[in-house]
Write a protein that holds these residues in place. Structure first.
Motif, mmCIF file in Angstrom:
data_model
loop_
_atom_site.group_PDB
_atom_site.id
_atom_site.type_symbol
_atom_site.label_atom_id
_atom_site.label_comp_id
_atom_site.label_asym_id
_atom_site.label_seq_id
_atom_site.Cartn_x
_atom_site.Cartn_y
_atom_site.Cartn_z
ATOM 1 N N GLY A 91 2.263 -3.316 -14.283
ATOM 2 C CA GLY A 91 2.875 -3.342 -12.956
ATOM 3 C C GLY A 91 1.865 -3.876 -11.960
ATOM 4 O O GLY A 91 0.940 -4.608 -12.326
ATOM 5 N N GLY A 92 2.039 -3.537 -10.706
ATOM 6 C CA GLY A 92 1.105 -4.026 -9.700
ATOM 7 C C GLY A 92 1.435 -3.514 -8.316
ATOM 8 O O GLY A 92 2.344 -2.702 -8.126
ATOM 9 N N GLY A 93 0.673 -4.001 -7.351
ATOM 10 C CA GLY A 93 0.828 -3.559 -5.975
ATOM 11 C C GLY A 93 1.526 -4.597 -5.116
ATOM 12 O O GLY A 93 1.604 -5.775 -5.475
ATOM 13 N N PHE A 94 2.042 -4.146 -3.983
ATOM 14 C CA PHE A 94 2.661 -5.059 -3.025
ATOM 15 C C PHE A 94 2.282 -4.642 -1.611
ATOM 16 O O PHE A 94 2.018 -3.470 -1.333
ATOM 17 C CB PHE A 94 4.190 -5.084 -3.177
ATOM 18 N N LEU A 95 2.267 -5.611 -0.714
ATOM 19 C CA LEU A 95 2.043 -5.378 0.715
ATOM 20 C C LEU A 95 2.969 -6.311 1.482
ATOM 21 O O LEU A 95 2.937 -7.527 1.292
ATOM 22 C CB LEU A 95 0.584 -5.647 1.073
ATOM 23 N N TYR A 96 3.823 -5.731 2.328
ATOM 24 C CA TYR A 96 4.739 -6.513 3.147
ATOM 25 C C TYR A 96 4.471 -6.208 4.623
ATOM 26 O O TYR A 96 4.358 -5.040 5.011
ATOM 27 C CB TYR A 96 6.202 -6.176 2.839
ATOM 28 N N THR A 97 4.380 -7.246 5.428
ATOM 29 C CA THR A 97 4.169 -7.050 6.864
ATOM 30 C C THR A 97 5.502 -6.773 7.554
ATOM 31 O O THR A 97 6.464 -7.519 7.396
ATOM 32 C CB THR A 97 3.518 -8.284 7.504
ATOM 33 N N ASN A 98 5.547 -5.694 8.324
ATOM 34 C CA ASN A 98 6.677 -5.398 9.194
ATOM 35 C C ASN A 98 6.311 -5.795 10.619
ATOM 36 O O ASN A 98 5.326 -6.487 10.848
ATOM 37 C CB ASN A 98 7.028 -3.910 9.092
ATOM 38 N N ARG A 99 7.087 -5.377 11.608
ATOM 39 C CA ARG A 99 6.805 -5.764 12.991
ATOM 40 C C ARG A 99 5.469 -5.196 13.456
ATOM 41 O O ARG A 99 4.601 -5.934 13.903
ATOM 42 C CB ARG A 99 7.949 -5.281 13.903
ATOM 43 N N ASP A 100 5.280 -3.884 13.367
ATOM 44 C CA ASP A 100 4.006 -3.277 13.751
ATOM 45 C C ASP A 100 3.586 -2.202 12.745
ATOM 46 O O ASP A 100 2.912 -1.241 13.092
ATOM 47 C CB ASP A 100 4.057 -2.710 15.170
ATOM 48 N N THR A 101 4.018 -2.385 11.508
ATOM 49 C CA THR A 101 3.608 -1.530 10.391
ATOM 50 C C THR A 101 3.456 -2.396 9.151
ATOM 51 O O THR A 101 3.857 -3.565 9.135
ATOM 52 C CB THR A 101 4.639 -0.411 10.105
ATOM 53 N N ILE A 102 2.903 -1.789 8.117
ATOM 54 C CA ILE A 102 2.770 -2.436 6.810
ATOM 55 C C ILE A 102 3.408 -1.534 5.766
ATOM 56 O O ILE A 102 3.190 -0.315 5.770
ATOM 57 C CB ILE A 102 1.285 -2.673 6.461
ATOM 58 N N SER A 103 4.206 -2.127 4.880
ATOM 59 C CA SER A 103 4.716 -1.407 3.712
ATOM 60 C C SER A 103 3.801 -1.733 2.539
ATOM 61 O O SER A 103 3.721 -2.885 2.106
ATOM 62 C CB SER A 103 6.152 -1.829 3.387
ATOM 63 N N LEU A 104 3.088 -0.731 2.065
ATOM 64 C CA LEU A 104 2.117 -0.909 0.979
ATOM 65 C C LEU A 104 2.524 -0.024 -0.180
ATOM 66 O O LEU A 104 2.772 1.176 0.009
ATOM 67 C CB LEU A 104 0.713 -0.528 1.465
ATOM 68 N N GLY A 105 2.602 -0.596 -1.365
ATOM 69 C CA GLY A 105 3.045 0.224 -2.480
ATOM 70 C C GLY A 105 2.656 -0.338 -3.831
ATOM 71 O O GLY A 105 2.054 -1.413 -3.943
ATOM 72 N N ALA A 106 3.015 0.408 -4.855
ATOM 73 C CA ALA A 106 2.734 0.027 -6.233
ATOM 74 C C ALA A 106 3.961 0.330 -7.083
ATOM 75 O O ALA A 106 4.628 1.345 -6.872
ATOM 76 C CB ALA A 106 1.523 0.789 -6.761
ATOM 77 N N VAL A 107 4.264 -0.559 -8.013
ATOM 78 C CA VAL A 107 5.429 -0.400 -8.892
ATOM 79 C C VAL A 107 4.949 -0.554 -10.330
ATOM 80 O O VAL A 107 4.345 -1.571 -10.679
ATOM 81 C CB VAL A 107 6.512 -1.453 -8.570
ATOM 82 N N TYR A 108 5.235 0.468 -11.156
ATOM 83 C CA TYR A 108 4.756 0.467 -12.528
ATOM 84 C C TYR A 108 5.856 0.841 -13.504
ATOM 85 O O TYR A 108 6.731 1.664 -13.188
ATOM 86 C CB TYR A 108 3.583 1.454 -12.683
ATOM 87 N N HIS A 109 5.806 0.243 -14.694
ATOM 88 C CA HIS A 109 6.737 0.608 -15.763
ATOM 89 C C HIS A 109 6.557 2.091 -16.079
ATOM 90 O O HIS A 109 5.436 2.566 -16.279
ATOM 91 C CB HIS A 109 6.458 -0.207 -17.028
ATOM 92 N N MET A 110 7.675 2.795 -16.132
ATOM 93 C CA MET A 110 7.592 4.226 -16.430
ATOM 94 C C MET A 110 7.023 4.497 -17.811
ATOM 95 O O MET A 110 6.274 5.460 -18.004
ATOM 96 C CB MET A 110 8.974 4.872 -16.312
ATOM 97 N N ASP A 111 7.346 3.655 -18.802
ATOM 98 C CA ASP A 111 6.811 3.921 -20.134
ATOM 99 C C ASP A 111 5.300 3.715 -20.176
ATOM 100 O O ASP A 111 4.589 4.395 -20.921
ATOM 101 C CB ASP A 111 7.515 3.087 -21.206
ATOM 102 N N SER A 112 4.784 2.810 -19.328
ATOM 103 C CA SER A 112 3.337 2.635 -19.218
ATOM 104 C C SER A 112 2.705 3.873 -18.599
ATOM 105 O O SER A 112 1.639 4.338 -19.037
ATOM 106 C CB SER A 112 3.033 1.399 -18.365
ATOM 107 N N LEU A 113 3.363 4.446 -17.590
ATOM 108 C CA LEU A 113 2.869 5.681 -16.980
ATOM 109 C C LEU A 113 2.983 6.859 -17.934
ATOM 110 O O LEU A 113 2.140 7.758 -17.928
ATOM 111 C CB LEU A 113 3.643 5.972 -15.693
ATOM 112 N N MET A 114 4.016 6.860 -18.767
ATOM 113 C CA MET A 114 4.158 7.934 -19.748
ATOM 114 C C MET A 114 3.038 7.876 -20.787
ATOM 115 O O MET A 114 2.543 8.904 -21.250
ATOM 116 C CB MET A 114 5.517 7.841 -20.442
#
Length: 625
Positions: free
Chosen positions: A234-257
């Motif tokens: 999986g990996g991380g993401f960063l999206y610019t909003n108007r005056d905030t940032i959405s920062l997150g990570a998305v990973y395969h559940m089986d990899s996390l398991m």
């Protein structure tokens, strides 16, 4: 018993789209929303796309809500730049994937659902009420049943008397209770899901624009792979909003398991990457420890005075770094020039330092923590997304496009919702709700969607654009496992043959090869090590504890449990002790036990629990989404 034509369960983007489309077609529908108001239960990464496929058509949000969506809807920023970063410690190698992002799009907006959904809800409700329908908030669907001799559906809720409808559109998310109570599909397994964790970070508007090199009408998206993944797929993401940032990570559940790591820790690892840390950095006040001996009354007085000053400083600074904010302040008559506002901010800072023992330094401001499960449409889309006269859309039907850097969910659910609404309207016109008439028609429509094609096979044109963006990557870095593939794909003639052969094999056989630790971790790390630039930064952000993150969330606690542990010693539940994003589970004497405090209703544990959404208005409410 009350009667309506159609019920929609779930007030997210797809549910509200279905409600508005039915109203556009002159049909009556009611929408059941569990939150106190629409938008308080919804989470997204979130980029909302409008697409223009070369083959076939999709229904975009403006097709349903009209030009008013483009002109008036509270989206954040048009995303005009899309960058993939390979990371290794303090080194970073970047690939511009903007051409990939722009493939077949009209636009892509970053969104915060707590702003967007209330707007959609008002527009949909206003139109629906003219047809005798509308939105009923604070209501949790408990069960559905068919009485003998009738195709009508009786809906039972925790809050209302039972009522009848002729059809239902299930827009109740990845952990769809309608799918559960009807047995329309099995629960999604870890192999079919991603877990997404996200924080919303405050960053003043003009500082954000300068840092990301965008104008007021532009935005940027950044993706991350390599050592930030902590050896997960999986990996991380960063999206610019108007005056905030959405920062997150998305990973395969089986990899996390396979390698359980707390979601908050995955988040912290991403935040501490040197590029991300520089992206989110801001001027932040912090209280210093005091050695002075003062009375309790004086301590309380100073605390309240400091809190008042901090609020004024925060509000004034936010306005100072906003074009519209500066204009508002000057037009109010409180300040004559921008310099006067800056002087006032400096005065407030000095007061906080000199009188109330504060200091100002580099850190970041985290506003909200959230998590959700995301279905991988390549693996878990419902081949027949209906049960009798109930149609499933979006996440509830296991539908989403996740192909490498292409991550789309909101627009897929919107397209599904329009197709479902059209199918239901057709059945209403002919008073025929037989599953062969309604369900098969809807299934055929969904199968014709270009999004379904993207979940089933490789798009050679999209692949070519991606390869063109990646052409500077040395072939020896990708190793023997992928070298031949890259060589084949570099030739237009061979690429067409290879893609045709790959599509004959199908995603099921290809995914173990493509989605691997090599792809998401090892190759990006080697790219960064060999070709990357060093990020020069000594700043290390101080991340909140999980308890601090939970404390910022709003809860309306319910004394009635919405989760029951059925297999307290199973391997799956043992791993939930780590993988629950708010640490609701603990292990005592070998048994996994649950405490409901802090649950954010992500459903990570749903596979092996009796999992329900909380009753209407209960549970967590999000401010940003």
């Amino acid at each position: 018993m009350e009667r309506y034509d159609v019920a929609i369960v779930g007030g997210g983007t797809s549910g509200l789209t279905a409600l508005r489309q039915l109203a556009n077609l002159g049909k009556q529908a009611v929408l059941l929303e569990a939150g106190n108001t629409a938008g308080t239960k919804n989470i997204s990464g979130g980029i909302l796309y409008s697409k223009k496929p070369k083959n076939g058509r999709v229904y975009n949000i403006e097709d349903v809500f009209g030009r008013e969506f483009i002109d008036d809807a509270p989206y954040e920023r048009p995303i005009t730049r899309y960058i993939l970063h390979a990371t290794s410690k303090d080194k970073l190698y970047s690939i511009d994937l903007t051409p990939v992002h722009e493939y077949q799009i009209n636009y892509a907006y970053s969104v915060l659902l707590s702003k967007l959904i209330p707007w959609l809800a008002k527009e949909a409700s206003d139109m629906s009420e003219k047809m005798g329908g509308g939105i009923i908030s604070g209501v949790h669907m408990r069960s559905v049943r068919w009485e003998q001799g009738s195709s009508d559906i009786v809906i039972d809720t925790d809050e209302l008397e039972p009522f009848r409808v002729k059809a239902v559109i299930a827009a109740d998310g990845v952990n769809s209770e309608l799918a559960e109570v009807t047995k329309a599909r099995n629960k999604f397994s870890s192999e079919q899901l991603y877990q997404g964790v996200k924080v919303v970070i405050k960053l003043p508007e003009t500082i954000l624009e300068e840092r990301f090199n965008v104008t007021s009408e532009e935005g940027a998206a950044h993706l991350f792979a390599g050592d930030v993944t902590m050896n997960h797929i999986g990996g991380g993401f960063l999206y610019t909003n108007r005056d905030t940032i959405s920062l997150g990570a998305v990973y395969h559940m089986d990899s996390l398991m396979d390698n359980p790591v707390e979601p908050s820790r995955l988040m912290d690892t991403l935040i501490r990457n040197k590029l991300v840390a520089e992206f989110v950095k801001d001027r932040v006040p912090a209280k210093k420890s005091s050695q002075a001996l003062i009375s309790k009354d004086e301590e309380i007085r100073q605390h309240f005075m400091a809190v008042k000053l901090l609020k004024t400083w925060n509000n004034l600074r936010s306005e100072y770094y906003s074009r519209d904010g500066i204009k508002r302040l000057i037009e109010s008559g409180k300040y004559g020039t921008k310099d006067e506002i800056g002087s006032r901010i400096a005065f407030l800072e000095n007061e906080l330092v000199e009188k109330y023992n504060y200091e100002f330094g580099d850190n970041y401001v985290e506003l909200e923590y959230s998590t959700k499960l995301i279905p991988d449409g390549k693996r878990c889309r419902m081949k027949a997304p209906y049960y009798k006269n109930i149609l499933f859309v979006g996440d509830a039907a296991g539908r989403g496009v996740f192909v490498g850097p292409r991550i789309e969910g909101l627009n897929v659910g919107i397209d599904d919702a329009v197709r479902a609404a059209n199918a239901v309207a057709r059945s209403l016109d002919r008073n025929n709700f037989d599953e062969q008439y309604l369900g098969n028609f809807y299934t055929k429509s969904v199968e014709e969607s270009p999004y379904t094609r993207d979940m089933k096979e490789i798009d050679k044109d999209y692949l070519k654009i991606f390869l063109d963006c990646s052409k500077n990557i040395p072939k020896d870095i990708v190793g023997s496992r992928y070298g031949m593939i890259f060589k084949l794909m570099s030739s237009g003639t061979l690429r067409g043959i290879a893609v045709g052969f790959a599509n004959m094999l199908g995603f099921d056989r290809l995914l173990p090869l493509v989605e691997s630790v090599d792809t998401y971790v090892n190759v990006p790390v080697e790219l960064a090590d060999r070709l990357g630039k060093t990020i020069d930064s000594n700043y290390v952000p101080s991340t909140p504890s999980l308890q601090e993150r939970i404390a910022k969330l709003d809860y309306n606690d319910d004394t009635f449990p919405h989760i029951q542990v059925t297999k307290p010693r199973s391997e799956f539940m043992q791993k939930m002790v780590s993988l629950c994003p708010t640490r609701c589970y603990s292990c005592e004497n070998g048994d996994v036990i649950l405490q409901h405090e802090g649950c954010i209703e992500c459903g990570t544990c749903a596979y092996e629990t009796l999992w329900r959404h909380p009753r209407g208005t209960k549970g967590v409410s999000y401010k940003y989404g």
